[in-house]
Design an enzyme around this catalytic site. Structure first.
Site, PDB file in Angstrom:
ATOM      1  N   VAL A   1     -16.827  -9.697  -3.138  1.00  0.00           N
ATOM      2  CA  VAL A   1     -15.790 -10.127  -4.100  1.00  0.00           C
ATOM      3  C   VAL A   1     -16.302  -9.952  -5.531  1.00  0.00           C
ATOM      4  O   VAL A   1     -15.583  -9.442  -6.405  1.00  0.00           O
ATOM      5  CB  VAL A   1     -15.382 -11.597  -3.832  1.00  0.00           C
ATOM      6  CG1 VAL A   1     -14.359 -12.067  -4.867  1.00  0.00           C
ATOM      7  CG2 VAL A   1     -14.807 -11.745  -2.424  1.00  0.00           C
TER       8      VAL A   1
ATOM      9  N   ALA B   1      -4.522 -10.406 -21.700  1.00  0.00           N
ATOM     10  CA  ALA B   1      -5.348 -11.528 -22.171  1.00  0.00           C
ATOM     11  C   ALA B   1      -5.297 -11.664 -23.686  1.00  0.00           C
ATOM     12  O   ALA B   1      -5.515 -12.746 -24.229  1.00  0.00           O
ATOM     13  CB  ALA B   1      -6.790 -11.321 -21.712  1.00  0.00           C
TER      14      ALA B   1
ATOM     15  N   VAL C   1      -7.705 -20.293  -1.830  1.00  0.00           N
ATOM     16  CA  VAL C   1      -6.714 -20.427  -0.744  1.00  0.00           C
ATOM     17  C   VAL C   1      -5.929 -19.123  -0.621  1.00  0.00           C
ATOM     18  O   VAL C   1      -5.316 -18.663  -1.580  1.00  0.00           O
ATOM     19  CB  VAL C   1      -5.729 -21.588  -1.020  1.00  0.00           C
ATOM     20  CG1 VAL C   1      -4.708 -21.705   0.106  1.00  0.00           C
ATOM     21  CG2 VAL C   1      -6.475 -22.898  -1.221  1.00  0.00           C
TER      22      VAL C   1
ATOM     23  N   LYS D   1      -8.749 -25.081   3.074  1.00  0.00           N
ATOM     24  CA  LYS D   1      -7.642 -24.579   2.249  1.00  0.00           C
ATOM     25  C   LYS D   1      -6.475 -25.563   2.257  1.00  0.00           C
ATOM     26  O   LYS D   1      -5.842 -25.817   1.226  1.00  0.00           O
ATOM     27  CB  LYS D   1      -7.209 -23.200   2.761  1.00  0.00           C
ATOM     28  CG  LYS D   1      -8.304 -22.143   2.568  1.00  0.00           C
ATOM     29  CD  LYS D   1      -8.070 -20.892   3.393  1.00  0.00           C
ATOM     30  CE  LYS D   1      -9.154 -19.852   3.158  1.00  0.00           C
ATOM     31  NZ  LYS D   1      -9.132 -18.741   4.106  1.00  0.00           N
TER      32      LYS D   1
HETATM   33  N1  HSE Z   1     -12.799 -15.877   6.391  1.00  0.00           N
HETATM   34  C1  HSE Z   1     -11.618 -16.011   5.604  1.00  0.00           C
HETATM   35  C2  HSE Z   1     -10.454 -15.426   6.392  1.00  0.00           C
HETATM   36  C3  HSE Z   1     -11.795 -15.284   4.304  1.00  0.00           C
HETATM   37  O1  HSE Z   1     -10.681 -14.821   7.440  1.00  0.00           O
HETATM   38  O2  HSE Z   1      -9.326 -15.604   5.979  1.00  0.00           O
HETATM   39  C4  HSE Z   1     -10.878 -15.773   3.225  1.00  0.00           C
HETATM   40  O3  HSE Z   1     -11.039 -17.122   2.925  1.00  0.00           O
END
Ligand code: HSE
Length: 420
Positions: A12, A31, A125, A198
């Site tokens: 990421v 921005a 999330v 989440k």
């Molecule tokens: N391991 C998580 C998924 C990655 O499979 O959705 C994202 O939070």
């Protein structure tokens, strides 16, 4: 110019660096200033990531760098990132994180620490879906009636492949890991904990409720077999791992478990690694959010959006959406034993005269009414009974399962899936 430091330059983090560089035209226009990544922290500085930022293995190089305005935390874990984020906020640096486990345990403390400093977490999330933004800002006029979400791409990918292609559980879990969807420890995915983290974040924004993962019902997909999938197909259901938050008078139900969902429901059609979240507001009605919940660029899309937002305004809306507690009744967590649902049960029994009669008697004793029943032969003169019930109370189902486990004609722990 806004300068960013990234703690944890993995998949990421690398995408964040690349997006900020490659899409600098649109990002700086939105921005109102240029945004650059100055430095990144990694564990192994010997590995070449092909990035033209300063790389270090010392987190203090970012935390104590006065030029850095925004710290992006992508380290994973709970207590270590908590210390890092706390220090950054206390030093007056804005923070963006994708770390759902950190927030599941420390979101209210972090809100206290952050006060007027921007602290954003859109990517925590459902990856690239802007669900935090939707719930905290777009739906802020609503009392939230329910949130029902497929929020783990790994589980959804596995359930889809097991259903559509009959692929075995272990084979498909390995595939999800190889594709980079799964957590470092995949039991967080298949055990339901990732979804629970989440769900707790969303429930705080929707209801202002402070709960920890240990407080709520969390089950995973580990025990689902092709028998369950065959039953689901025969009766027109899909099986999905859902996170559910539901308001019932002054109580909120929070639970994570596999569910049987009628195939014609929109959420049942969300397949593969995709995530989908239905939010019902009392004014707007049902809204549905769909998109990629995992993967480098999709998750980085949400991280960069937070960075742009901070660069624009310096200060965001209250972290968890509430400027002060709600007036009137405070909401409390509904005990999981009081949850009401329809249930599906798979019970492996001896295929002998009188077994079904004895079994249905036990259902009656526990006040559980059978809706459908199917018998499938299994090996060693046994049969699988696949039973769905009318609405029952969780504590009655659990008591009945405990009794069933003690019987000599019941051979394995009965499998139960709730029906929504
Ligand atoms: N391991 C998580 C998924 C990655 O499979 O959705 C994202 O939070």
């Amino acid at each position: 110019m806004i300068k960013v430091g990234i703690i944890g330059v993995g998949t990421v983090g690398t995408s964040v660096v690349n997006i900020l560089k490659k899409s600098a035209d649109v990002i700086s226009a939105r921005a109102g200033c240029n945004i650059v990544v100055k430095s990144g922290v990694v564990k192994n500085i010997a590995k070449d990531r092909g990035l033209d930022i300063t790389i270090t293995d010392n987190v203090d190089d970012i935390l104590n760098d006065k030029e850095i305005d925004i710290v992006v935390e992508l380290m994973g874990g709970v207590e270590e990132p908590f210390k890092v984020v706390k220090y950054a906020l206390e030093s007056g640096k804005a923070v963006v994180t994708a770390n759902k486990a950190l927030l599941a345990y420390h979101r209210y403390e972090l809100q206290e620490i952050a006060k007027d400093i921007a602290f954003e977490f859109e990517a925590s999330v459902a990856g690239g879906i802007p669900i935090i933004n939707a719930l905290r800002d777009g739906l802020s006029a609503n009392h939230i009636e329910s949130i029902t979400g497929i929020m783990n791409g790994t589980c959804n990918y596995m359930m889809t492949k097991m259903t559509n292609e009959g692929v075995a559980y272990d084979v498909i879990l390995k595939e999800a890991q190889d594709l980079g969807y799964a957590e470092a420890d995949p039991t967080f995915d298949v055990g339901g904990y990732d979804t629970a983290h989440k769900l707790l974040i969303l429930a705080s924004i929707a209801y202002g409720i402070d709960t920890k993962p240990e407080d709520i019902l969390i089950e995973g997909i580990e025990n689902i077999t092709q028998d369950d999938i065959a039953f689901a197909k025969e009766f027109g259901y899909a099986i999905k791992l859902l996170g559910i938050a539901k308001k019932d008078k002054s109580e909120v139900e929070l639970r994570v478990h596999a569910c049987l969902i009628k195939q014609d429901k929109m959420i049942a059609k969300i397949d593969g690694v995709m995530n989908g979240i239905s939010v019902v507001g009392d004014k707007v009605g049902e809204t549905l959010y769909y998109g990629p919940g995992a993967g480098g660029d999709a998750t980085a899309s949400a991280v960069v959006a937070n960075i742009i937002d901070i660069a624009r305004s310096g200060k965001s809306t209250p972290m968890l959406g509430f400027n002060r507690p709600m007036e009137g009744d405070t909401l409390t967590l509904k005990p999981s034993e009081d949850i009401e649902s329809k249930y599906y049960l798979r019970i492996n029994v001896s295929d002998k005269t009188g077994v079904l009669a004895k079994l249905t008697k036990i259902f009656e004793t526990h006040n559980i009414s059978i809706e459908t029943i199917l018998q499938r032969p299994s090996e060693n003169e046994r049969a699988n009974l696949l039973i769905s019930t009318h609405i029952a109370v969780e504590k009655d189902i659990q008591a009945m399962i405990s009794e069933l486990e003690t019987l000599d004609f019941v051979h394995t722990k009965p499998m139960m899936i709730r029906v929504v």
